[in-house]
Write a protein that holds these residues in place. Sequence first.
Motif, PDB file in Angstrom:
ATOM      1  N   UNK A 219      34.061  32.993  44.706  1.00  0.00           N
ATOM      2  CA  UNK A 219      35.314  32.769  45.408  1.00  0.00           C
ATOM      3  C   UNK A 219      35.412  31.335  45.908  1.00  0.00           C
ATOM      4  N   UNK A 220      34.289  30.810  46.418  1.00  0.00           N
ATOM      5  CA  UNK A 220      34.277  29.427  46.892  1.00  0.00           C
ATOM      6  C   UNK A 220      34.585  28.478  45.753  1.00  0.00           C
ATOM      7  N   UNK A 221      33.971  28.720  44.575  1.00  0.00           N
ATOM      8  CA  UNK A 221      34.165  27.841  43.428  1.00  0.00           C
ATOM      9  C   UNK A 221      35.615  27.844  42.983  1.00  0.00           C
ATOM     10  N   UNK A 222      36.258  29.030  42.963  1.00  0.00           N
ATOM     11  CA  UNK A 222      37.635  29.124  42.490  1.00  0.00           C
ATOM     12  C   UNK A 222      38.603  28.491  43.483  1.00  0.00           C
ATOM     13  N   UNK A 223      38.205  28.506  44.771  1.00  0.00           N
ATOM     14  CA  UNK A 223      39.093  27.970  45.794  1.00  0.00           C
ATOM     15  C   UNK A 223      38.892  26.479  46.032  1.00  0.00           C
ATOM     16  N   UNK A 224      37.983  25.881  45.314  1.00  0.00           N
ATOM     17  CA  UNK A 224      37.653  24.490  45.597  1.00  0.00           C
ATOM     18  C   UNK A 224      38.855  23.571  45.350  1.00  0.00           C
ATOM     19  N   UNK A 225      39.017  22.541  46.198  1.00  0.00           N
ATOM     20  CA  UNK A 225      40.091  21.584  45.979  1.00  0.00           C
ATOM     21  C   UNK A 225      39.898  20.859  44.643  1.00  0.00           C
ATOM     22  N   UNK A 226      40.972  20.545  43.987  1.00  0.00           N
ATOM     23  CA  UNK A 226      40.871  19.872  42.688  1.00  0.00           C
ATOM     24  C   UNK A 226      41.606  18.544  42.686  1.00  0.00           C
ATOM     25  N   UNK A 227      42.000  18.063  43.872  1.00  0.00           N
ATOM     26  CA  UNK A 227      42.771  16.835  43.945  1.00  0.00           C
ATOM     27  C   UNK A 227      41.879  15.611  44.118  1.00  0.00           C
ATOM     28  N   UNK A 228      42.383  14.483  43.681  1.00  0.00           N
ATOM     29  CA  UNK A 228      41.720  13.203  43.935  1.00  0.00           C
ATOM     30  C   UNK A 228      41.865  12.873  45.422  1.00  0.00           C
ATOM     31  N   UNK A 229      40.800  12.379  46.025  1.00  0.00           N
ATOM     32  CA  UNK A 229      40.829  11.962  47.430  1.00  0.00           C
ATOM     33  C   UNK A 229      40.892  10.435  47.482  1.00  0.00           C
ATOM     34  N   UNK A 230      41.803   9.912  48.285  1.00  0.00           N
ATOM     35  CA  UNK A 230      41.866   8.469  48.519  1.00  0.00           C
ATOM     36  C   UNK A 230      41.224   8.189  49.877  1.00  0.00           C
ATOM     37  N   UNK A 231      40.272   7.262  49.891  1.00  0.00           N
ATOM     38  CA  UNK A 231      39.544   6.971  51.124  1.00  0.00           C
ATOM     39  C   UNK A 231      39.053   5.525  51.103  1.00  0.00           C
ATOM     40  N   UNK A 232      38.279   5.150  52.095  1.00  0.00           N
ATOM     41  CA  UNK A 232      37.726   3.803  52.163  1.00  0.00           C
ATOM     42  C   UNK A 232      36.293   3.785  51.632  1.00  0.00           C
ATOM     43  N   UNK A 233      35.963   2.695  50.966  1.00  0.00           N
ATOM     44  CA  UNK A 233      34.592   2.487  50.493  1.00  0.00           C
ATOM     45  C   UNK A 233      34.293   0.997  50.515  1.00  0.00           C
ATOM     46  N   UNK A 234      33.008   0.666  50.628  1.00  0.00           N
ATOM     47  CA  UNK A 234      32.576  -0.736  50.582  1.00  0.00           C
ATOM     48  C   UNK A 234      32.157  -1.049  49.149  1.00  0.00           C
TER      49      UNK A 234
END
Length: 382
Positions: free
Chosen positions: A5-20
């Motif tokens: 259930x956890x696997x099927x419910x996992x988010x599938x979107x790209x995340x935009x965030x900060x990185x160095x």
Amino acid sequence: MEQDKVSMDKPSKVITCRAAIAWTANAPLSIEEVQVDPPKPGEVRIKIISSGLCGTDKHILEGKNRVPLPAILGHEGAGIVESIGEGVASVKPGDKVLMFPLPECRKCRFCLHSKGNFCLKEKILSPTGLMLDGTSRFTCRGRKIYNLYGTSTFTEYTVVHEIVVGKIDAGAPMDKVCIMSCAVPTGFGAVFNTARVTPGSTCVVFGLGGIGSAVVMGCKASGASRIIGVDINEEKFPGARAFGVTDCLNPRNLKKPVQEVVMEMTGGGVDFAFEAVGLTDTMVAALESCHVSYGVCVIIGVAPSDSQLSFDPVLILPGRTLKGGVIGEYKTRSSIPKLVTEYMQKKFNIDPLITHQLPFEKINKAFELFRNGHCIRCVLLF
């Protein structure tokens, strides 16, 4: 069933965030907006909570150790699982985890061997900067960005393979345990697993940074009667003595090579020598500091790319042993979470190793402190 259930419910979107981003060597890191892809099968996306700065990261930025660039560096990370890919079974969203620069696939000949820990899936000796399928999960300014050793922790979110992730105690202090990913097990394991330091022995430690300080702590815990600390930065000496160093030497202030001084101080050499600098000259000096018959030298530091270690073979002939090991020869996923639990049970204290904590956006300031020798371990907080 719950895992499915956890696997099927996992988010599938790209995340935009900060990185160095390290766009090139010998330049400051650039904090950028990056896109982090969702995890593929067998992968885990993690929200980074803290990350330590390691000497290897510094050497990469200085151009001494070559890896594919541009890249997101960092390999000492603690975080929380945000989502998982298909087939991931050892962690689930919400778990607190550490990420390791050395994987444990639990399938290759070295993982299956009782003593082996250098997993065949490693990306330390020949870093590709890519996931196991040959692709990247990071994008910045329309360009694909490489990872470091399959980890990359100088980012708010990262994607790693399940084989580099270890679930830790839910009560673990996330602002501190990140250094358990590399510095602490590397230092402790060099003492307990590789050298096997004995009570009453004499030791010398070249380099009194985070890993060298962890070595000192391990030597003291093993009952070493004398621990000689060697460093060119005398600011580290008071802290080193607090960790257990009995004698401090600055090679720049000596009238003869430091190994000769160590030999004189110990009546012929130490039982155990540790090199935590990453230079071939100090590796040879550490070996030459050992006495004959049963002196043991352990190489921990990573030398610059294309380095060659050269020494007189007569040093080995009378019984000295030269050894190496990565992450203290610990099987990472199996062993290091147990170390975290022992730390929480106050069986040892890693807190003094962390001399500075800075917000992520001050990462270049953190590296400045590191380069100038003003800190042992600096932890970035996200």
